[in-house]
Every structure is written in C-alpha cells, then in structure tokens.
Design a protein around this motif. Structure first.
Motif, short mmCIF file in Angstrom:
data_model
loop_
_atom_site.label_atom_id
_atom_site.label_comp_id
_atom_site.label_asym_id
_atom_site.label_seq_id
_atom_site.Cartn_x
_atom_site.Cartn_y
_atom_site.Cartn_z
N ARG A 1 41.83 40.36 41.72
CA ARG A 1 42.83 41.34 42.19
C ARG A 1 42.74 41.54 43.71
NH1 ARG A 1 42.24 46.04 37.51
NH2 ARG A 1 42.89 44.69 35.81
N ALA A 2 41.53 41.40 44.24
CA ALA A 2 41.36 41.61 45.69
C ALA A 2 41.78 40.38 46.49
CB ALA A 2 39.90 41.95 45.98
N GLY A 3 42.08 39.27 45.80
CA GLY A 3 42.58 38.08 46.51
C GLY A 3 41.57 36.95 46.65
N ALA A 4 40.37 37.10 46.06
CA ALA A 4 39.39 36.01 46.12
C ALA A 4 39.70 34.99 45.03
CB ALA A 4 37.98 36.56 45.95
N PRO A 5 39.61 33.70 45.31
CA PRO A 5 39.89 32.72 44.26
C PRO A 5 38.80 32.64 43.19
CG PRO A 5 39.38 31.61 46.34
CD PRO A 5 39.35 33.09 46.61
N LEU A 6 39.23 32.43 41.94
CA LEU A 6 38.29 32.14 40.85
C LEU A 6 38.30 30.62 40.66
CD1 LEU A 6 39.32 34.89 38.24
CD2 LEU A 6 37.67 35.03 40.13
N GLY B 1 26.39 32.49 48.23
CA GLY B 1 27.10 33.54 47.48
C GLY B 1 28.31 34.11 48.18
N ALA B 2 28.62 33.64 49.39
CA ALA B 2 29.78 34.21 50.10
C ALA B 2 31.08 33.74 49.45
CB ALA B 2 29.74 33.80 51.57
N THR B 3 32.04 34.64 49.33
CA THR B 3 33.34 34.30 48.76
C THR B 3 34.34 34.09 49.91
OG1 THR B 3 34.26 36.52 48.70
CG2 THR B 3 32.82 35.90 46.86
N ALA B 4 35.59 33.86 49.53
CA ALA B 4 36.62 33.67 50.56
C ALA B 4 36.93 34.98 51.30
CB ALA B 4 37.88 33.11 49.91
N LEU B 5 36.53 36.11 50.72
CA LEU B 5 36.80 37.39 51.38
C LEU B 5 35.57 37.82 52.17
CD1 LEU B 5 38.54 39.68 48.73
CD2 LEU B 5 39.57 38.46 50.65
N ASP B 6 35.76 38.10 53.43
CA ASP B 6 34.67 38.55 54.28
C ASP B 6 34.03 39.80 53.64
OD1 ASP B 6 33.13 38.39 56.46
OD2 ASP B 6 34.52 39.42 57.82
N GLY B 7 32.72 39.85 53.63
CA GLY B 7 32.03 41.03 53.11
C GLY B 7 31.82 41.01 51.60
N LEU B 8 32.42 40.04 50.90
CA LEU B 8 32.26 39.98 49.44
C LEU B 8 31.44 38.76 49.05
CD1 LEU B 8 33.04 41.27 46.69
CD2 LEU B 8 34.90 39.60 46.57
N ARG C 1 44.30 31.77 42.44
CA ARG C 1 44.42 32.93 43.31
C ARG C 1 45.56 33.80 42.83
NH1 ARG C 1 42.57 32.74 48.96
NH2 ARG C 1 41.78 30.63 49.01
N ARG C 2 45.38 35.08 42.79
CA ARG C 2 46.43 36.02 42.41
C ARG C 2 47.42 36.14 43.56
NH1 ARG C 2 46.36 40.87 39.04
NH2 ARG C 2 46.60 39.67 37.18
N THR C 3 48.72 36.03 43.23
CA THR C 3 49.72 36.21 44.30
C THR C 3 50.60 37.43 44.03
OG1 THR C 3 51.09 34.63 43.11
CG2 THR C 3 49.88 33.79 45.01
N GLY C 4 50.47 38.01 42.87
CA GLY C 4 51.26 39.19 42.53
C GLY C 4 50.91 39.57 41.11
N ASP C 5 51.49 40.65 40.59
CA ASP C 5 51.16 41.08 39.23
C ASP C 5 51.57 39.99 38.24
OD1 ASP C 5 50.27 42.54 37.18
OD2 ASP C 5 51.98 43.91 37.09
N GLY C 6 50.62 39.36 37.61
CA GLY C 6 50.93 38.30 36.64
C GLY C 6 51.29 36.97 37.29
N ALA C 7 51.28 36.87 38.62
CA ALA C 7 51.61 35.60 39.28
C ALA C 7 50.37 35.05 39.99
CB ALA C 7 52.73 35.82 40.29
#
Ligand code: FAD
Length: 579
Positions: free
Chosen positions: A218-223, A365-372, A551-557
């Motif tokens: 949901r925060a935008g990091a890829p799974l 362990g770093a993800t695509a989002l800084d700080g996560l 990657r989430r691009t919108g609700d359900g997308a």
C-alpha cells in the motif's frame, strides 16, 4: 499523539528480535521500539520444529549449502544473497549457542545435525523438535539485556507513514485500550512473518496474515515473487498442524492407501537401506506436494471428511527414537489426531507453509522506499527462489535480521524528521479506523464468510497446480470479495480488546496479499518450483529466469515488471534428486 524513536521494528518474532539486538549492539545510543500484535514469544517462530541449516563440519562446504539452496529454489535465488547467507549462517547459529540456545548434541558433546529435505549433506542443527521455541526464547531473553529496546506488546500496526517516497514511522492501535498512536522513526524494519492464512489449510498461526506485505504494498514498495507459495507435504488433515520434516529426516516413510512408498514413482529415488539423503521422503517440498496431487489423480489416496490423505509411517523407528528425537511430533499426533505414531499411521496432506515471495529487498534489507527495511519471512532477498528448502528460514531470519539491524544503525542520523505531512496522515488513519470500521453502519456482509470464500478461492485458483483459467477465475472472485468487504460489518463498537476490529484489518491485508499472488501467478507462463502451471508445464529460462515485482498503482490496480536473477557461479541447470 505521537512518540518518536530512532528505529521502529514491526514484529517480535525471530527476525524482529534479531534485528533489534543488532541495532542495540551497534549503536547503544539509538532508541528502538519493537511493535508486535502479540506478545513476542507467541510469534510464529515459536512453532518451528525441525531445525536450522548451517555448514558445521567437513565434508560439508559453503558451496554445497549454496548449491542445494539454489537448485532447491529452481535457479530463481539471487546467488549473491545465497552466498552471503551460507557464509554467515554458521556464525549466527554459534552466536545463539553462546546466548544460551540448547542445541541438541551428539553423544561426544558436539552439536548434532540431522538430514533435511533437498539438503544433500547433513547440516540441520536442532533443539529436539522444538527448535523455534528455543531459538525465540534465546533471542527474547537476550533482547531484555538492552535498555534501549522498548516493547509495544499487543499493538497492531495499521499503516506506514510515508512522505515524499520516504517512510517515517507507523500508525498502531493498542489492542488492550483501542488507543491509536503514531509512532515515528527514522527507519522502520518490517519483520511481520508470513501469510499462510490466505489459504484454508495451513501450518501457519492465526496471526500470519501478511500484514507487513500489505503495509509495504500500500505504501508503494514492490512485492517480489509472490506467486511462489510453499505447500508442506505433511500437515494434519483438519487442523493443518505441521508434522515436521524432522519426522522424515529421522527415517519416516510416506505411504499411499496400499501401504506403498509412492515417491519412488516420481523420479525422487528408490528405497535404499541406510541414510539416503538424496531421495524419496527427503526430496524437496514442492516435488513431494506435487506427487501427492498425482496420487490423488491415480486414486491411490484415502478419503477423509477433510479431503484425501496419504500416511506417514514412523512405526519402524521405535518408541525410543520417537521419544528422543520427535517428542513434539508424538504429542501433536496424540492430542490433535488421536493417533500414537509409535503404533499407528499418521494421516497427512499438503498444507500451505511458507511464502517464498515478499517485500523486495537488497542484501541488507533495504526496500525501494527510503527508510523502509524488511527481514525474515516477510522479505524477499531472495535466497529461497521458487522453493525454500526446509531449515533455511530460521538461519535466514537471523542472518538478514542482523544485516538489516546493522544497516539501519549505520544509516542513523542522516535524516531528521518526521516531515510535517506525517502528522496529518496519522490523523487521517485515526479517522478511517473510527468511521470506516468501528462505526460503520448497515453492513450486512459477515467478515468470516468473506474470509472463508477468499481462502477457498486461493486453494482452487492458485494451489499446488494453477492455470490461466484458474487464476482468471480467482481474480474475478477477488474483485467481488473486495467490493463485498466494503460492506462488511464490525458489530463490536467497543475499543477494549476489539478482536473483531483486528480481524477486519487482517482480512483487508489478506485481500491485498491474495491479489498480488493471483496477479503474479497469472502472468508467469511457466512451471518452476512451487509455481506449477498445467497450461505451461515446462520451466522457461528464456522468458522467466526473472523475479516478478508487483507494485500497487491504485485501489485494486497494480503493475508487474521483471528483474533478472543474479547468477554468480551456478549457471541454470536441471534439478536432479535421487540418483
Ligand atoms: C509450524 C511451522 C514450523 C516451521 N519449522 C521451521 C523449521 O524447522 N525450520 C525453519 O527454518 N523454518 C521453519 N518454519 C518457518 C519459519 O519458522 C518462519 O518462516 C519464521 O519463523 C518467520 O519468522 P519471522 O520473524 O519472519 O516472523 P514471525 O515469527 O511470524 O513473527 C511475526 C511478528 O510480526 C508481528 N506482526 C505481524 N503483523 C503485525 C501488525 N500488523 N502489527 C504489529 N505486529 C505485527 C507478530 O506479532 C510477530 O511478532 C516453520 C514455520 C511453521 C509455520
């Protein structure tokens, strides 16, 4: 209200505790919060039975462990990650010994090791068949030594606070009081474990609902590699309780309705006297679970009210071995299946056990989002590729928990914050929880009904075997369930120990995780490891020697892209067992 720490760790299981200790050791001046929705000792790590793999003595070598892991993962593992993993695993297990972990011993006092599926050398350390219990206890008591570690036990994280592509903390509910708080930090490490509860039959604890996966998504990091879901071949049929691979490692046999060791028919070797590490019952989990489905198709399984089963036979091991090496297996069989493995056969079926995919991370362990950051089962580093070998997960969470902890300690102090926008997000989240969930009126849908339908959808659509057709049907059903979930009622409007609210939040996480699994499974048009497509039965290295990233691009997308696998020294080859 908000409280600030230098580091927030979500999860008090093996990965979370190991990461916290690493931060505290490296930088005693940093403040650390561990937030866990259950008391840490109740995390799923506690139930690990069989053991933890690490090279201990010749003739085993780090290269052998790496090769077994890579071949077991059907060449989807990143080989630089595997090399780091096998090199650091022995040190981590020894460190645990020094912290007090009671590893089982050989008669001469050396640490004992047992064989494990897909491992061609004997390298699995164990503490009887309660390895996770002892490991978690050791980590927990060690963490108590550090005054810089503060715990939020029974606090449930509902959202990551993100501003301008950077994570600044979390919003969490104290389950006991219903209090909602923003807990901010320069770095957040997700150590939230697996997501087995997205399926109906699983060895995973009730709490393994993939919260961290959904929070990151949901925060935008890829799974990454979410289509790879591991079935363990031996779960008890009704409860899904795991009968550890240790039972087969000690010499247990899998037999069909005719009492025949059917695995010899599936290119997994032939019965042989003595310890045969390459074959049969000690083949890798994906192959064994697939052989079970074939036995069902051939009509050679036994029907029960909970579906077809085969049997695990331990009788020839004798009471003494079972009591000494598998006491927990015996206890579970007696208590939950009313059979005594000393005298009777144990009914078993494949059950969902482990998620190979996870939040995409680098080697620290770093993800695509800084700080996560992420570590443990919730992360995809990736050392497990398309199929994890049993006993690699416990050392994984130690090695990569420690690495993530060291990395955030190293990075500390570079960002002062949090950004002002974060306070507004925390208020939004409080409002959402209040109005959308606690006080929503008029919903007629039951959470439990949606959850059950979701699980059935996953078993049918993305089970041991999948196809374009089955994944398309699952995707349609998920869309419907997502819509119905908007209309689901939470009848309990109180704040104190509102477990229904927690269940509603978990269900919404499960729906997100399910969506990512189904989408990635529908796009991977090949069969590899735990992802078996009936319409694309062969492995296709040309197109799919690559990690999926959703990657989430919108609700359900969402969008899915592919990242090449890192190959260092082991070029792709055929997986060979039992020769
Ligand atoms: C029955 C069983 C037996 C196993 N046996 C073995 C074995 O023998 N060897 C092996 O290598 N592997 C084994 N595994 C796999 C291994 O145990 C797990 O992969 C590993 O323990 C996961 O550890 P973790 O720290 O990543 O997560 P967990 O131990 O699952 O901890 C997750 C933590 O996250 C917290 N959390 C989750 N969501 C939230 C939220 N929203 N808010 C706050 N906190 C949250 C939980 O409270 C918990 O503290 C086994 C798994 C199972 C299920």
């Amino acid at each position: 209200m908000s409280t600030r720490y230098d580091v927030v760790i979500v999860g008090g299981g093996g990965a979370g505790l190991r990461a916290a200790i690493a931060v505290a050791e490296a930088r005693p001046d940093l403040s650390i919060a561990i937030i866990s929705k259950v008391y840490p000792m109740r995390s799923h790590t506690v139930s690990a039975e069989g053991g933890a793999a690490a090279v201990i003595r010749p003739p085993d070598t780090l290269d052998d462990h790496a090769h077994d892991t890579i071949s077991g993962g059907d060449w989807l593992c990143d080989q630089d990650a595997v090399e780091a993993f096998v090199a650091e695993a022995p040190g981590e297990l020894l460190r645990l010994e020094h912290w007090g972990c009671p590893w089982s011993r050989e008669p001469d006092g050396r640490i004992a090791v047992r064989p494990f599926g897909g491992m061609r050398r004997v390298r699995t350390w164990f503490a009887a068949d309660k390895t996770g219990f002892h490991l978690l206890h050791t980590l927990f008591q060690t963490s108590l030594r550090y005054p810089s570690i503060v715990r939020y036990d029974e606090w449930f994280v509902t959202r990551l606070l993100v501003d301008d592509g950077r994570v600044w903390g979390v919003v969490a509910i104290e389950v006991m009081s219903g209090r909602i708080d923003a807990i901010t930090a320069e770095s957040v490490i997700l150590c939230t474990g697996g997501c087995g509860r997205v399926y109906p039959f699983t060895t995973n604890a009730n709490i393994s609902t993939g919260d961290g996966l959904a929070l990151a998504y949901r925060a935008g990091a890829p799974l990454e590699d979410m289509e790879f879901v591991q079935y363990h071949p031996t779960g008890l049929p009704f409860t899904g309780i795991l009968i550890s691979e240790a039972a087969r490692a000690e010499g247990g046999w899998l037999v069909n309705r005719d009492g025949y060791r059917y695995l010899q028919d599936y290119n997994l070797g032939r019965p042989a006297p003595g310890p045969v590490l390459r074959s049969m019952e000690l083949g890798p989990r994906d192959r064994l679970s697939q052989a079970f489905v074939k036995e069902v198709d051939r009509g050679r399984t036994t029907d029960t009210p909970w579906g077809p089963v085969v049997h695990l036979d331990l009788r020839h091991l004798g009471a003494e071995v079972i009591e000494a090496r598998l006491p927990f297996v015996r206890e579970l069989c007696r208590d939950y299946e009313h059979v005594d493995p000393v005298r009777e056969l144990i009914p078993v079926r494949p059950v969902v056990h482990y998620m190979m995919g996870g939040v995409s991370t680098d080697l620290v362990g770093a993800t695509a989002l800084d700080g996560l950051y992420a570590a443990g089962e919730t992360a995809c580093v990736s050392i497990n590729g398309a199929n994890r070998l049993g006993s690699n997960s416990l050392p994984e969470l130690l090695v990569f928990g420690a690495r993530a902890g060291a990395a955030v300690a190293e990075a500390a102090g570079r960002h002062t914050g949090p950004a002002p926008a974060v306070a507004a997000q925390a208020r939004d989240e409080e409002h959402r929880l209040e109005s959308d969930l606690l006080h929503r009126e008029g919903g007629r849908e039951r959470l439990a009904t949606i959850r059950e339908e979701l699980r059935e959808t996953m078993e049918q659509g993305v089970g041991i075997y999948r196809s374009g057709d089955s994944t398309a049907k699952a995707a349609d059903k998920l869309y419907e369930l997502r819509e119905r979930c908007r209309n689901a009622a939470v009848d309990d409007h109180s704040r104190v120990f509102n477990t229904e609210l927690v269940a509603a939040l978990e269900l919404s996480f499960l729906l997100d995780v399910a969506e990512s699994i189904v989408r990635c499974a529908s796009l991977r048009e090949e069969s590899r490891g735990a992802h078996q497509r009936t319409d694309f039965p062969a492995r296709d290295d040309e197109r799919f020697l690559a990690h999926s990233q959703i990657r989430r691009t919108g609700d359900g997308a969402s969008t899915v892209s592919y990242r090449p696998v890192t190959i260092t020294r082991w070029p792709p080859a055929e997986r060979v067992y039992g020769r």
